[in-house]
Design a protein around this motif. Structure first.
Motif, mmCIF file in Angstrom:
data_model
loop_
_atom_site.group_PDB
_atom_site.id
_atom_site.type_symbol
_atom_site.label_atom_id
_atom_site.label_comp_id
_atom_site.label_asym_id
_atom_site.label_seq_id
_atom_site.Cartn_x
_atom_site.Cartn_y
_atom_site.Cartn_z
ATOM 1 N N THR A 34 -19.266 50.017 -12.733
ATOM 2 C CA THR A 34 -18.391 49.550 -11.721
ATOM 3 C C THR A 34 -16.622 50.454 -11.518
ATOM 4 O O THR A 34 -16.358 50.054 -12.898
ATOM 5 N N SER B 216 -12.838 49.328 -10.348
ATOM 6 C CA SER B 216 -12.273 48.701 -10.145
ATOM 7 C C SER B 216 -10.949 48.082 -9.490
ATOM 8 O O SER B 216 -9.740 49.111 -9.979
ATOM 9 N N GLU C 228 -17.833 46.623 -3.139
ATOM 10 C CA GLU C 228 -18.464 45.317 -3.043
ATOM 11 C C GLU C 228 -17.118 44.268 -3.247
ATOM 12 O O GLU C 228 -16.234 44.215 -4.408
ATOM 13 N N TYR C 229 -16.175 43.185 -2.244
ATOM 14 C CA TYR C 229 -15.427 42.702 -2.318
ATOM 15 C C TYR C 229 -15.913 41.836 -3.249
ATOM 16 O O TYR C 229 -16.965 41.040 -2.951
ATOM 17 N N ASP C 230 -15.057 41.062 -4.094
ATOM 18 C CA ASP C 230 -15.920 40.126 -5.279
ATOM 19 C C ASP C 230 -14.389 38.595 -5.121
ATOM 20 O O ASP C 230 -14.462 37.947 -5.927
ATOM 21 N N GLY C 231 -13.719 38.574 -3.873
ATOM 22 C CA GLY C 231 -12.744 37.310 -4.156
ATOM 23 C C GLY C 231 -11.503 37.677 -4.116
ATOM 24 O O GLY C 231 -10.758 38.389 -4.739
#
Length: 77
Positions: free
Chosen positions: A30, A32, A63-66
């Motif tokens: 992926t 980022s 995808e949101y990861d925080g």
């Protein structure tokens, strides 16, 4: 990588700054990006901001990861 660039453009339209765009793939294949924007800290506002980021990420197959937040103390005189 095109999806990441499109995400970057859309998130900037919402007032976010992009701080770190990983040009190389991560170990899991992926890409980022790190984004930032100053906002209040009450729960309804943070929920709205988080929902916005999640929606934009999903629109670009992401995808949101925080999130992380520094603590800034106000000056008392």
């Amino acid at each position: 990588m095109d999806e990441l660039k499109s995400f970057e453009q859309d998130i900037q339209k919402e007032g976010f700054k992009t701080e770190n765009l990983e040009q190389e793939k991560n170990e899991d294949g992926t890409y980022s990006i790190t984004i930032s924007r100053e906002d209040g800290v009450d729960y309804p506002l943070i929920d709205d901001v988080t929902d916005l980021i999640i929606e934009i990420a999903q629109n670009h197959n992401g995808e949101y990861d925080g999130w992380e937040s520094p603590v800034i103390l106000s000056k008392r005189g």
